[in-house]
Design a protein around this motif. Structure first.
Motif, mmCIF file in Angstrom:
data_model
loop_
_atom_site.group_PDB
_atom_site.id
_atom_site.type_symbol
_atom_site.label_atom_id
_atom_site.label_comp_id
_atom_site.label_asym_id
_atom_site.label_seq_id
_atom_site.Cartn_x
_atom_site.Cartn_y
_atom_site.Cartn_z
ATOM 1 N N PHE A 63 6.673 3.056 0.963
ATOM 2 C CA PHE A 63 5.861 3.882 1.854
ATOM 3 C C PHE A 63 5.046 4.841 1.012
ATOM 4 O O PHE A 63 5.264 4.981 -0.193
ATOM 5 N N HIS A 64 4.102 5.521 1.656
ATOM 6 C CA HIS A 64 3.498 6.705 1.042
ATOM 7 C C HIS A 64 3.412 7.778 2.113
ATOM 8 O O HIS A 64 3.461 7.493 3.317
ATOM 9 N N ALA A 81 7.739 6.018 -2.492
ATOM 10 C CA ALA A 81 9.027 5.421 -2.842
ATOM 11 C C ALA A 81 8.838 4.562 -4.071
ATOM 12 O O ALA A 81 8.155 3.536 -4.026
ATOM 13 N N GLU A 82 9.399 4.998 -5.202
ATOM 14 C CA GLU A 82 9.351 4.160 -6.389
ATOM 15 C C GLU A 82 10.412 3.066 -6.307
ATOM 16 O O GLU A 82 10.176 1.920 -6.694
ATOM 17 N N GLU A 108 5.216 13.408 -5.711
ATOM 18 C CA GLU A 108 6.663 13.221 -5.690
ATOM 19 C C GLU A 108 6.976 11.739 -5.582
ATOM 20 O O GLU A 108 6.232 10.980 -4.950
ATOM 21 N N LYS A 109 8.097 11.359 -6.172
ATOM 22 C CA LYS A 109 8.568 9.984 -6.013
ATOM 23 C C LYS A 109 10.078 10.007 -5.812
ATOM 24 O O LYS A 109 10.778 10.862 -6.357
ATOM 25 N N ILE A 110 10.545 9.057 -5.015
ATOM 26 C CA ILE A 110 11.964 8.967 -4.722
ATOM 27 C C ILE A 110 12.511 7.654 -5.272
ATOM 28 O O ILE A 110 11.845 6.616 -5.208
ATOM 29 N N LYS A 126 0.843 -1.193 0.000
ATOM 30 C CA LYS A 126 0.000 0.000 0.000
ATOM 31 C C LYS A 126 0.877 1.241 0.000
ATOM 32 O O LYS A 126 1.032 1.886 1.010
ATOM 33 N N THR A 127 1.474 1.560 -1.157
ATOM 34 C CA THR A 127 2.373 2.708 -1.178
ATOM 35 C C THR A 127 1.739 3.927 -1.816
ATOM 36 O O THR A 127 2.349 4.969 -1.864
#
Length: 315
Positions: free
Chosen positions: A276-277, A309-310, A83-85, A65-66
């Protein structure tokens, strides 16, 4: 700004393909001038926005569940910040690469609210590079951190998600890592390993939700003997992973550790991955107000932030 480059870790199957729904051509974004290039640029931003919003992360084959379903806004103006990291760090320390990609999408659903400006909180890190859409007044953004059209007599397109601002941050500076993860497997001399793993939230301004740290477990070694665990864990026997789960990691819950023993050798327990989200952005970019272009009168708006988090791996 293209999608992040990041190959799946060996323990992961390919991510499910995502097919964007068909979109009608957006004529409104022509806004008087540079048509084909701008339209393709907007299409690219819109497709990126769809990819970010629909993103799900695969943790060793299991869907985690991100990402949240986007909130449905009833306000005439809605802003989505996504945003994605992508991060790869070494098991012995050191940051190999970290990249943050961000996109702000504006949607207007009331034709009476098309001529507007967004007053923003700028990036908290001066090394974050920002870029406005070609039809946005670049000088207005640069001097006052305000998003407005170059031609203020024109309205924003109606019922269309339009990318107005994107940003990027790339670094190999270890001090920028938002969450450090230290996994320390030790040979116990009996054909197995004692594994100590800990995390620490380095950026305490963040609040991460539904955090899952995934540790590979050697095939055929059975279930680990867990002697200590902050949070919860489950054993995903199908995909050979120990899933260490935390509902929230924030300034009040910023550290955790786990110890377990199992058959295997130290190299078997990498790469460690995390998903995570968050509803707080890494960049700090946010909407402070939405106002009419001419009068500066406030306009009702909603703002939704999603930071995911990608790829987040310790190799």
């Amino acid at each position: 700004m293209g999608p992040m480059v990041g190959e799946s870790t060996p323990a992961e199957p390919p991510k499910p393909a995502y097919t964007a729904p068909a979109r009608k051509e957006n004529k409104a974004m022509k806004l008087g001038g540079k048509t084909r290039d701008v339209d393709s640029f907007v299409d690219q931003l819109m497709s990126e926005g769809e990819r970010v919003a629909s993103n799900q992360s695969v943790v060793n084959g299991g869907i985690s569940k991100t990402s949240r379903a986007p909130q449905i806004s009833t306000e005439p103006v809605s802003v989505a910040i996504e945003e994605k990291i992508s991060l790869t760090a070494g098991r012995d320390g050191g940051l190999q690469n970290m990249e943050i990609l961000g996109l702000m999408t504006l949607r207007v659903t009331d034709e009476n609210c098309g001529r507007i400006k967004l007053k923003l909180q700028g990036a908290s890190n001066k090394n974050i590079q920002t870029q406005t859409h070609p039809n946005i007044d670049k000088e207005l953004f640069r001097s006052r951190t305000v998003i407005g059209l170059k031609n203020p007599t024109k309205p924003f397109p109606l019922n269309t998600g339009v990318g107005v601002l994107k940003w990027r941050f790339q670094t190999q500076d270890e001090s920028e890592i938002p969450v450090s993860i230290n996994c320390w497997p030790s040979d116990n001399g009996a054909g197995g390993c004692d594994v100590n793993i800990e995390f620490e939230l380095e950026d305490t301004s963040l609040e991460l939700n539904d955090v899952v740290i995934s540790i590979p477990i050697p095939h055929g070694s059975g279930s680990p003997n867990v002697s200590e665990c902050d949070g919860e864990y489950t054993m995903d026997t199908r995909h050979g992973a120990l899933l260490w789960q935390h509902p929230v990691i924030d300034g009040q819950n910023k550290t955790g550790s786990m110890e377990f023993s199992i058959a295997g050798s130290p190299d078997d327990f990498f790469p460690v991955t995390m998903t995570f989200h968050s509803s707080k952005s890494y960049s700090g970019i946010s909407v402070l107000d939405c106002v009419e272009t001419d009068s500066d009168n406030p306009v009702k708006y909603s703002s939704d932030v999603s930071f995911i988090a990608e790829k987040y791996e310790i190799v």
